[in-house]
Design a protein around this motif. Structure first.
Motif, PDB file in Angstrom:
ATOM      1  N   HIS A 654      39.087  47.399  46.618  1.00  0.00           N
ATOM      2  CA  HIS A 654      40.497  47.052  46.744  1.00  0.00           C
ATOM      3  C   HIS A 654      40.699  46.242  48.018  1.00  0.00           C
ATOM      4  O   HIS A 654      40.475  46.744  49.115  1.00  0.00           O
ATOM      5  N   ASP A 655      41.104  44.974  47.869  1.00  0.00           N
ATOM      6  CA  ASP A 655      41.411  44.112  49.008  1.00  0.00           C
ATOM      7  C   ASP A 655      42.926  44.086  49.153  1.00  0.00           C
ATOM      8  O   ASP A 655      43.623  43.367  48.415  1.00  0.00           O
ATOM      9  N   GLU A 656      43.441  44.870  50.101  1.00  0.00           N
ATOM     10  CA  GLU A 656      44.892  45.001  50.225  1.00  0.00           C
ATOM     11  C   GLU A 656      45.529  43.704  50.681  1.00  0.00           C
ATOM     12  O   GLU A 656      46.614  43.339  50.214  1.00  0.00           O
ATOM     13  N   ALA A 657      44.890  42.968  51.592  1.00  0.00           N
ATOM     14  CA  ALA A 657      45.469  41.727  52.108  1.00  0.00           C
ATOM     15  C   ALA A 657      45.629  40.696  50.988  1.00  0.00           C
ATOM     16  O   ALA A 657      46.643  40.007  50.907  1.00  0.00           O
ATOM     17  N   LYS A 658      44.634  40.599  50.111  1.00  0.00           N
ATOM     18  CA  LYS A 658      44.672  39.621  49.021  1.00  0.00           C
ATOM     19  C   LYS A 658      45.281  40.187  47.745  1.00  0.00           C
ATOM     20  O   LYS A 658      45.405  39.477  46.744  1.00  0.00           O
ATOM     21  N   GLN A 659      45.656  41.482  47.780  1.00  0.00           N
ATOM     22  CA  GLN A 659      46.221  42.149  46.601  1.00  0.00           C
ATOM     23  C   GLN A 659      45.312  41.930  45.394  1.00  0.00           C
ATOM     24  O   GLN A 659      45.710  41.363  44.366  1.00  0.00           O
ATOM     25  N   ALA A 660      44.066  42.404  45.538  1.00  0.00           N
ATOM     26  CA  ALA A 660      43.070  42.164  44.496  1.00  0.00           C
ATOM     27  C   ALA A 660      42.147  43.369  44.333  1.00  0.00           C
ATOM     28  O   ALA A 660      41.933  44.143  45.275  1.00  0.00           O
ATOM     29  N   LEU A 661      41.616  43.526  43.112  1.00  0.00           N
ATOM     30  CA  LEU A 661      40.541  44.467  42.806  1.00  0.00           C
ATOM     31  C   LEU A 661      39.349  43.638  42.351  1.00  0.00           C
ATOM     32  O   LEU A 661      39.473  42.839  41.406  1.00  0.00           O
ATOM     33  N   ALA A 662      38.227  43.803  42.999  1.00  0.00           N
ATOM     34  CA  ALA A 662      37.042  43.008  42.668  1.00  0.00           C
ATOM     35  C   ALA A 662      35.892  43.931  42.284  1.00  0.00           C
ATOM     36  O   ALA A 662      35.633  44.934  42.964  1.00  0.00           O
ATOM     37  N   GLY A 663      35.197  43.595  41.196  1.00  0.00           N
ATOM     38  CA  GLY A 663      34.051  44.371  40.742  1.00  0.00           C
ATOM     39  C   GLY A 663      32.762  43.781  41.270  1.00  0.00           C
ATOM     40  O   GLY A 663      32.536  42.565  41.144  1.00  0.00           O
ATOM     41  N   ARG A 664      31.912  44.617  41.874  1.00  0.00           N
ATOM     42  CA  ARG A 664      30.658  44.118  42.459  1.00  0.00           C
ATOM     43  C   ARG A 664      29.673  43.667  41.394  1.00  0.00           C
ATOM     44  O   ARG A 664      29.001  42.655  41.532  1.00  0.00           O
ATOM     45  N   LYS A 665      29.553  44.431  40.296  1.00  0.00           N
ATOM     46  CA  LYS A 665      28.531  44.129  39.286  1.00  0.00           C
ATOM     47  C   LYS A 665      29.007  43.079  38.294  1.00  0.00           C
ATOM     48  O   LYS A 665      28.283  42.134  37.977  1.00  0.00           O
ATOM     49  N   THR A 666      30.224  43.245  37.780  1.00  0.00           N
ATOM     50  CA  THR A 666      30.698  42.350  36.728  1.00  0.00           C
ATOM     51  C   THR A 666      31.195  41.015  37.257  1.00  0.00           C
ATOM     52  O   THR A 666      31.256  40.033  36.511  1.00  0.00           O
ATOM     53  N   GLY A 667      31.582  40.976  38.545  1.00  0.00           N
ATOM     54  CA  GLY A 667      32.154  39.757  39.091  1.00  0.00           C
ATOM     55  C   GLY A 667      33.605  39.551  38.697  1.00  0.00           C
ATOM     56  O   GLY A 667      34.205  38.529  39.028  1.00  0.00           O
ATOM     57  N   LEU A 668      34.171  40.519  37.981  1.00  0.00           N
ATOM     58  CA  LEU A 668      35.573  40.416  37.587  1.00  0.00           C
ATOM     59  C   LEU A 668      36.483  40.640  38.796  1.00  0.00           C
ATOM     60  O   LEU A 668      36.202  41.493  39.633  1.00  0.00           O
ATOM     61  N   THR A 669      37.575  39.889  38.853  1.00  0.00           N
ATOM     62  CA  THR A 669      38.576  40.067  39.904  1.00  0.00           C
ATOM     63  C   THR A 669      39.957  40.066  39.270  1.00  0.00           C
ATOM     64  O   THR A 669      40.269  39.204  38.438  1.00  0.00           O
ATOM     65  N   PHE A 670      40.748  41.042  39.659  1.00  0.00           N
ATOM     66  CA  PHE A 670      42.135  41.124  39.191  1.00  0.00           C
ATOM     67  C   PHE A 670      43.044  40.977  40.395  1.00  0.00           C
ATOM     68  O   PHE A 670      42.918  41.725  41.361  1.00  0.00           O
ATOM     69  N   THR A 671      43.965  39.997  40.321  1.00  0.00           N
ATOM     70  CA  THR A 671      44.837  39.714  41.460  1.00  0.00           C
ATOM     71  C   THR A 671      46.304  39.760  41.043  1.00  0.00           C
ATOM     72  O   THR A 671      46.644  39.599  39.859  1.00  0.00           O
ATOM     73  N   LEU A 672      47.157  39.949  42.025  1.00  0.00           N
ATOM     74  CA  LEU A 672      48.593  40.000  41.808  1.00  0.00           C
ATOM     75  C   LEU A 672      49.071  38.704  41.166  1.00  0.00           C
ATOM     76  O   LEU A 672      48.718  37.619  41.599  1.00  0.00           O
ATOM     77  N   GLY A 673      49.863  38.825  40.093  1.00  0.00           N
ATOM     78  CA  GLY A 673      50.398  37.653  39.420  1.00  0.00           C
ATOM     79  C   GLY A 673      49.521  37.088  38.331  1.00  0.00           C
ATOM     80  O   GLY A 673      49.935  36.183  37.592  1.00  0.00           O
ATOM     81  N   GLN A 674      48.309  37.595  38.190  1.00  0.00           N
ATOM     82  CA  GLN A 674      47.364  37.071  37.207  1.00  0.00           C
ATOM     83  C   GLN A 674      47.826  37.368  35.783  1.00  0.00           C
ATOM     84  O   GLN A 674      48.290  38.466  35.473  1.00  0.00           O
ATOM     85  N   ALA A 675      47.712  36.375  34.889  1.00  0.00           N
ATOM     86  CA  ALA A 675      48.034  36.571  33.476  1.00  0.00           C
ATOM     87  C   ALA A 675      46.894  37.331  32.805  1.00  0.00           C
ATOM     88  O   ALA A 675      45.717  36.988  32.983  1.00  0.00           O
ATOM     89  N   VAL A 676      47.238  38.359  32.044  1.00  0.00           N
ATOM     90  CA  VAL A 676      46.232  39.181  31.369  1.00  0.00           C
ATOM     91  C   VAL A 676      46.727  39.538  29.975  1.00  0.00           C
ATOM     92  O   VAL A 676      47.915  39.445  29.663  1.00  0.00           O
ATOM     93  N   GLU A 677      45.787  39.962  29.141  1.00  0.00           N
ATOM     94  CA  GLU A 677      46.138  40.512  27.833  1.00  0.00           C
ATOM     95  C   GLU A 677      45.865  42.005  27.892  1.00  0.00           C
ATOM     96  O   GLU A 677      44.824  42.435  28.393  1.00  0.00           O
ATOM     97  N   VAL A 678      46.819  42.797  27.416  1.00  0.00           N
ATOM     98  CA  VAL A 678      46.690  44.250  27.507  1.00  0.00           C
ATOM     99  C   VAL A 678      46.977  44.888  26.150  1.00  0.00           C
ATOM    100  O   VAL A 678      47.629  44.294  25.288  1.00  0.00           O
ATOM    101  N   ARG A 679      46.472  46.106  26.006  1.00  0.00           N
ATOM    102  CA  ARG A 679      46.769  46.908  24.816  1.00  0.00           C
ATOM    103  C   ARG A 679      47.513  48.159  25.255  1.00  0.00           C
ATOM    104  O   ARG A 679      47.101  48.831  26.215  1.00  0.00           O
ATOM    105  N   LEU A 680      48.594  48.465  24.563  1.00  0.00           N
ATOM    106  CA  LEU A 680      49.359  49.677  24.859  1.00  0.00           C
ATOM    107  C   LEU A 680      48.629  50.883  24.270  1.00  0.00           C
ATOM    108  O   LEU A 680      48.344  50.917  23.074  1.00  0.00           O
ATOM    109  N   VAL A 681      48.312  51.856  25.122  1.00  0.00           N
ATOM    110  CA  VAL A 681      47.592  53.035  24.645  1.00  0.00           C
ATOM    111  C   VAL A 681      48.441  54.302  24.701  1.00  0.00           C
ATOM    112  O   VAL A 681      48.118  55.300  24.062  1.00  0.00           O
TER     113      VAL A 681
END
Length: 708
Positions: A654-681
């Motif tokens: 969790h990078d609080e300054a950049k408002q991001a979650l970054a995965g070490r293995k997958t290389g995926l990064t989720f940031t504030l404002g990013q467009a995503v597709e989600v499923r309601l569970v």
């Protein structure tokens, strides 16, 4: 002896609480200098540059000591307790404290429990807490929830643990009923016991959502018999010494679903400028200081509006009767007559008490349609609507010239069928007709504050402070991620925020920037001491235009009546003496109402979405935390959490300054404002909570589900 600046710097850099001994050692002070040091520390505390931290220690403002008493308020999505400090002297909201799990064999901390905790800062406004000693296990005084087979499922999403109802303590409650319960003495292990004390209705029935919100927030919804009797005795206002405004074709313009009409407007050309009349229902004529109606109105503070009902500040005989400006019926009023030049600058005003007769009741949509078509409602003279909009355009020029902050965050409208089921949740249209009424009302409110000041009368101001430095710091970090910036704090004006919003217009992050700028603002309040209204860029402002639904406006009416000698029902000395207390109280009731109304929409939205579990939606990330993401749907503004455990298996940072979650293995990064597709569970109408799974990084076989 150190200077105040040096002492402030030392306390800030200490990172925890410090006492006079530590200060004396650091600056090499002698015992003879202790009295001078005590005086200096007192000055720092009085200026808010240092805060008491137990015993004789101090701490920098906005920080918590390394050990403090905290109260558990709920749990995070991983089930770990979160808490708040019992004492908080900093600006804004108290920090969030994430409590570390208890040692094995110890019962988990429950909402309402208080502990002495060791605290360690882990980010802006966030602390990690470890229990040092349990102080009390007193749960909430009352529990609101749904009764199911001997258990109570709380309606507050922060309280995840159920309560057990022992045999004989259900008070006849049936499964599915909403109940109020009180805690019973019990052991520390397992679900805690509670006794049902009141049955409120069946969950899922019409009106159950608003019923939950009313009781959850302690909103009074039953009028005392004495107040109802007074309202029933009300009669029409006699013309007497009042001005006769009945020949003036005033009109009301409100929402299609409006329940009361307390303001009417009229305008005409006056040379190169405009003459505008705003007439407001004369509530003060019917609600006298300290009578039963007044005491109940003060207690409620304001009306509360839900999709299926309103909890009014005044009984219906007044709010929908004698104080509602119905077309074709004579009504008492207080009015503001205002003159403006061609650029919308006010050149004069006067207040009076009169009798009016509304010429028409228009909705915002009808007024807009007549303006667009160049027509007028039946019974009104040609050009009536065009004249209203002409005056509005002049006032808009003045608004733009002074540089106000205008946040465009669409309000959601919940549409219900006759059975009380949600049929749609849509953004409310934002029309020029809405802005017309807003500008006329703002102008009348400014005149009310100016009039009371000029006459030396007490005024209940509507105040709005500039954003705190702490909030601005967080906002600057957020804006930096989008390449945006703000001027230095000492030069910051409302127009700077407005310029920022214009820069992001049409960009994907537009809505998110609007919401974040809104959260950075101070909350408006009521107070007898004026500090101006930052957002409207006004040096003085008061609420005058809605005394049916706001107690603050009733006080302003009474002050005007007293100041202009318009009757014997003006503001009393006892009311003026307790103005500060009243300001704090009605500010609290306003915020209580806003929270209840917001939660009602969230619960209705969850009920609507519960039929679409498994569907896919376009969304944007609206929050990034160490325990997961928050997303907001593009379609209807529904929000929910994406738990960290639902993301692809990885080590997430969790990078609080950049408002991001970054995965070490997958290389995926989720940031504030990013467009995503989600499923309601999951969607739970009982709490209004929704859970989503994000599709980025999920193999295609797992992402299949019902289509939208």
């Amino acid at each position: 002896m150190p200077s105040q600046a040096a002492l402030r710097a030392f306390i800030a850099e200490a990172g925890g609480k410090v006492g006079k001994s530590e200060i004396s050692r650091h600056f090499g002070l002698t015992s003879d200098q202790r009295p001078e040091l005590r005086a200096l520390l007192a000055e720092l505390k009085a200026a808010g540059a240092a805060a008491p931290a137990g015993g004789r220690s101090l701490i920098a403002p906005g920080r918590l000591p390394d050990m403090a008493v905290v109260e558990v308020t709920g749990t995070d999505p991983d089930g770990d307790p979160i808490a708040k400090p019992l004492v908080w002297v900093g600006e804004g909201r108290a920090p969030i404290i994430y409590m570390r799990p208890e040692q094995r064999g110890q019962p988990a901390l429950a909402p309402g429990e208080r502990v002495l905790a060791r605290l360690k800062p882990i980010g802006a406004g966030k602390y990690e807490g470890r229990t040092f000693k349990r102080i009390a296990a007193a749960g909430p005084a009352r529990i609101l929830g749904v009764y199911q087979d001997g258990r109570i499922e709380p309606t507050d999403r922060r309280h995840r643990a159920d309560w057990v109802v022992p045999p004989g303590d259900a008070n006849g409650a049936e499964p599915g009923e909403i109940v109020l319960a009180e805690p019973l003495p019990g052991g520390v292990l397992g679900p805690r016991p509670a006794r049902v004390v009141e049955r409120l209705g069946v969950m899922g029935e019409p009106r159950s959502v608003s019923l939950i919100c009313i009781h959850a927030h302690g909103i009074p919804d039953v009028f005392p018999a004495e107040a109802l009797a007074l309202a029933a005795q009300a009669e029409a206002v006699a013309i007497g010494s009042r001005e006769d405004l009945r020949p003036v074709p005033l009109v009301t313009i409100d929402g299609e679903d409006a329940r009361d009409f307390d303001d009417a407007v009229w305008a005409e050309r006056a040379g190169e400028g405009w003459r505008v009349l705003v007439a407001i229902a004369d509530v003060a004529h019917y609600v006298r200081p300290d009578d039963a109606l007044d005491r109940e109105a003060w207690k409620r503070g304001n009306s509360v509006y839900f999709p299926d009902r309103v909890v009014p500040m005044l009984p219906e005989a007044l709010s929908n009767g004698w104080c509602s400006l119905r077309p074709g019926e004579d009504r008492g009023c207080l009015f503001a007559e205002m003159q403006f030049d061609a650029a919308g600058r006010k050149t004069g005003h006067r207040f009076g008490r009169g009798v009016m007769r509304s010429a028409a009741r228009l909705t915002y949509e009808q007024a807009q349609a007549h303006r667009d078509a160049g027509t007028d409602p039946e019974g009104l003279a040609p050009g009536h609507v065009a004249t209203l909009y002409g005056a509005f355009r002049a006032l808009l020029m003045a608004r733009e010239a002074r540089g106000t902050l205008e946040l465009d965050l669409p309000e959601r409208r919940v549409t219900l069928d006759e059975a009380g089921n949600v049929t749609a949740v849509t953004p409310r249209a934002r029309l020029d007709s809405h802005r017309l009424i807003e500008e006329f009302m703002v102008a009348a409110n400014v005149c009310a504050a100016e009039e009371l000041e000029a006459r030396g009368q007490p005024c209940m101001y509507r105040v709005h402070d500039r954003p705190s430095d702490q909030k601005l710091e967080g906002l600057r970090l957020f804006l930096d991620s989008f390449g945006l910036s703000l001027p230095a704090s000492d030069r910051l004006r409302p127009r700077d925020f407005q310029h920022l919003l214009e820069l992001v217009k049409g960009r994907p992050e537009e809505r998110l920037v609007h919401e974040t700028v809104l959260r950075a603002q101070a909350q408006a309040a009521y107070a007898p001491d004026n500090i101006g209204h930052f957002g409207l860029a006004l040096p003085r402002y008061a609420h005058f235009t809605s005394p049916i639904r706001r107690y603050a406006d009733l006080l302003v009416h009474r002050a005007l009546i007293r100041g202009k000698k318009l009757g014997d029902d003006g503001l009393t000395e006892s009311e003026a003496a307790r103005a500060a207390e009243t300001g704090e109280h009605i500010t609290a009731t306003e915020r209580r109402a806003a929270a209840a109304e917001r939660e009602a929409v969230e619960r209705y939205l969850a009920a609507y979405m519960s039929h679409r579990v498994g569907c896919m939606f376009d969304a944007r990330i609206s929050g990034v935390t160490r325990f997961g993401l928050f997303v907001t749907l593009d379609e209807n503004g529904a929000s929910g959490i994406v738990p960290l455990a639902s993301l692809p298996d990885d080590r997430w940072q969790h990078d609080e300054a950049k408002q991001a979650l970054a995965g070490r293995k997958t290389g995926l990064t989720f940031t504030l404002g990013q467009a995503v597709e989600v499923r309601l569970v999951e969607a739970v109408p009982r709490t209004g909570g929704m859970v989503f799974h994000i599709m980025q990084g999920v193999p295609p076989a797992r992402s299949r589900g019902p289509s939208r």
